[in-house]
Enzyme design. Structure first.
Site, PDB file in Angstrom:
ATOM      1  N   LYS A  67     -12.396  -1.425   0.586  1.00  0.00           N
ATOM      2  CA  LYS A  67     -11.651  -0.494  -0.277  1.00  0.00           C
ATOM      3  C   LYS A  67     -12.395  -0.329  -1.606  1.00  0.00           C
ATOM      4  CE  LYS A  67      -7.423  -0.769   2.266  1.00  0.00           C
ATOM      5  NZ  LYS A  67      -6.609  -1.808   2.875  1.00  0.00           N
TER       6      LYS A  67
ATOM      7  N   SER B 292       0.789  -1.225   0.000  1.00  0.00           N
ATOM      8  CA  SER B 292       0.000   0.000   0.000  1.00  0.00           C
ATOM      9  C   SER B 292       0.826   1.283   0.000  1.00  0.00           C
ATOM     10  CB  SER B 292      -0.948   0.002   1.195  1.00  0.00           C
ATOM     11  OG  SER B 292      -0.213  -0.054   2.394  1.00  0.00           O
TER      12      SER B 292
ATOM     13  N   HIS C 216      -5.444  -4.234  -1.739  1.00  0.00           N
ATOM     14  CA  HIS C 216      -5.332  -3.121  -2.697  1.00  0.00           C
ATOM     15  C   HIS C 216      -5.335  -3.602  -4.146  1.00  0.00           C
ATOM     16  CE1 HIS C 216      -4.809   0.424  -0.165  1.00  0.00           C
ATOM     17  NE2 HIS C 216      -4.201  -0.379   0.692  1.00  0.00           N
TER      18      HIS C 216
HETATM   19  C1  LIG Z   1      -6.603  -2.170   4.269  1.00  0.00           C
HETATM   20  C2  LIG Z   1      -5.957  -3.476   4.399  1.00  0.00           C
HETATM   21  C3  LIG Z   1      -6.484  -4.443   5.263  1.00  0.00           C
HETATM   22  C4  LIG Z   1      -7.643  -4.142   6.178  1.00  0.00           C
HETATM   23  O1  LIG Z   1      -8.852  -4.156   5.490  1.00  0.00           O
HETATM   24  P1  LIG Z   1     -10.150  -3.612   6.245  1.00  0.00           P
HETATM   25  O2  LIG Z   1     -11.260  -4.258   5.488  1.00  0.00           O
HETATM   26  O3  LIG Z   1     -10.114  -2.144   6.133  1.00  0.00           O
HETATM   27  O4  LIG Z   1     -10.063  -4.096   7.645  1.00  0.00           O
HETATM   28  C5  LIG Z   1      -5.890  -5.680   5.302  1.00  0.00           C
HETATM   29  N1  LIG Z   1      -4.813  -5.966   4.547  1.00  0.00           N
HETATM   30  C6  LIG Z   1      -4.257  -5.061   3.715  1.00  0.00           C
HETATM   31  C7  LIG Z   1      -3.072  -5.432   2.890  1.00  0.00           C
HETATM   32  C8  LIG Z   1      -4.810  -3.777   3.617  1.00  0.00           C
HETATM   33  O5  LIG Z   1      -4.270  -2.884   2.799  1.00  0.00           O
END
Ligand SMILES: *Cc1c(COP(=O)(O)O)cnc(C)c1O
Length: 392
Positions: free
Chosen positions: A240, A181, A209
């Protein structure tokens, strides 16, 4: 002595270190333009890649589900919280991801902390990329398996660990983010899969992502790299690109059977609320019907990156719509972010310890919901701030 002295000292230390902050308040939906702390700003910092958080179809699905199913699931899934909507979501996601089965969780974080500890135990080894997401790190910590960390995306280092330690363990689980990310770079999945075969290890990819972003209609990094059937656990988030909230793992039916008995977030935390479940079903349907949203996302990302590079900005090594605009020094990065905000553009500055020292950046998250006018306005704000702070 006052019993809260320890807490006051911690907060004071944040202030002394210059890292204390108030949370910005968004007075409305998470759209391409938001009202942040009472000001209209272009939003270049959300994970709402496709604009689904405010899409009328998704919002309508949420409202209808409230009328039909109520506001809450009322229990954990293993008691009476397993509303048929959740089963429907899992079947749809399995079809979308082209995997045998899917287990849905309340969030991506919940999924990682529930799945990792359920699938490996004492006598097993987890090998994890050093830049993996915090929820993977927490999941790994909760497991009784032994742990090893390899250098970021360094498959030689991964192979070294496999060579040295594989024979001491029953199962070995290699875990990586699909898309990282902070830099938007992809994991070297082809090589990881090859090593996993060679050393008889399991593979686990957290594609938070990548899902909704890469691959056909956003089917994810595994689809993008043509690796269907080669990754044992594929985690995705519904928070996301999908625009709502939730997480899931796509895997084998036999794993699902086990997780329904042992994944602790399913046993000890209330199930996804109906509005969220129904809204995510609608989002996934929209992705399966059309590539219009993912195409728009990539078109916007390419346009923005091309123009920033033309101005002389360093946009790093990203292979995705995540666009880190590299600034360098910590204080300058924060100053840059402040100058953008003054020009009506919100981009969070990301500095040490989230990224290495001297690698501060303003990380732009492009969305399909951005209009050409939003992007042009943002590009000129970057130009102005870049010139006045001597970045370009
Ligand atoms: C954002 C993210 C999460 C968490 O996801 P949520 O649904 O917001 O809890 C988990 N793993 C990665 C790699 C992320 O970027």
């Amino acid at each position: 002595m006052h019993k809260w002295k320890f807490m006051d000292e911690k907060v004071q230390k944040l202030k002394d270190d210059g890292v204390y902050r108030e949370l910005p308040v968004n007075h409305g939906p998470c759209d391409h333009v938001i009202e942040l702390d009472g000001r209209r700003v272009i939003n270049l910092s959300s994970n709402n890649y496709l604009g689904f958080a405010t899409h009328p179809r998704v919002m309508r699905a949420a409202k209808e589900a409230v009328d039909e199913y109520g506001a809450g699931a009322g229990a954990v899934r293993t008691i009476v919280g397993n509303q048929d909507l959740i089963e429907k979501l899992e079947d749809l996601l399995a079809e979308f991801k082209q995997e045998e089965a899917v287990v849905a969780f309340q969030s991506g974080l919940n999924c990682n902390i529930g799945v990792i500890q359920a699938i490996v135990e004492k006598g097993d080894l987890i090998i994890s990329d050093e830049l993996n997401h915090a929820s993977i790190i927490d999941g790994v910590r909760l497991s009784k398996a032994d742990k090893a960390v390899y250098k970021h995306s360094d498959t030689d280092d991964l192979e070294r660990i496999l060579k040295e330690r594989r024979d001491d363990y029953r199962n070995v689980l290699i875990i990586t983010d699909g898309v990282f990310s902070m830099d938007g770079d992809l994991a070297p999945l082809e090589k990881i899969v090859e090593l996993a075969k060679q050393y008889d290890a399991l593979t686990y990819v957290d594609d938070a992502h990548g899902s909704g972003v890469l691959g056909r209609s956003g089917r994810g990094t595994v689809d993008h790299l043509g690796l269907h059937g080669e990754v044992d656990f594929i985690v995705g988030t519904l928070s996301k690109a999908i625009g709502v909230v939730g997480g899931y793992v796509a895997t084998k039916k036999r794993v699902k059977e086990w997780l329904l008995h042992r994944a602790r977030p399913l046993l000890f935390s209330t199930a996804l609320p109906p509005a969220a479940t129904a809204a995510t079903i609608e989002s996934v349907k929209m992705l399966m019907e059309s590539e219009e949203y993912t195409d728009k996302l990539w078109e916007n990302a390419k346009y923005f990156k091309k123009n920033l590079e033309k101005l002389g900005f360093d946009t790093g090594i990203s292979e995705t719509p995540i666009t880190p605009v590299m600034i360098g020094e910590e204080a300058k990065t924060l100053e840059f972010s402040k100058a953008l905000l003054e020009a009506g553009v919100f981009v969070s500055g990301i500095v040490y310890p989230t990224v290495p020292k001297g690698k501060g950046r303003c990380r732009v998250m492009i969305s399909a919901s951005h209009t050409r006018e939003d992007l042009d306005e943002a590009i000129s704000a970057f130009e102005k701030a870049g010139r006045s702070l001597g970045v370009i």
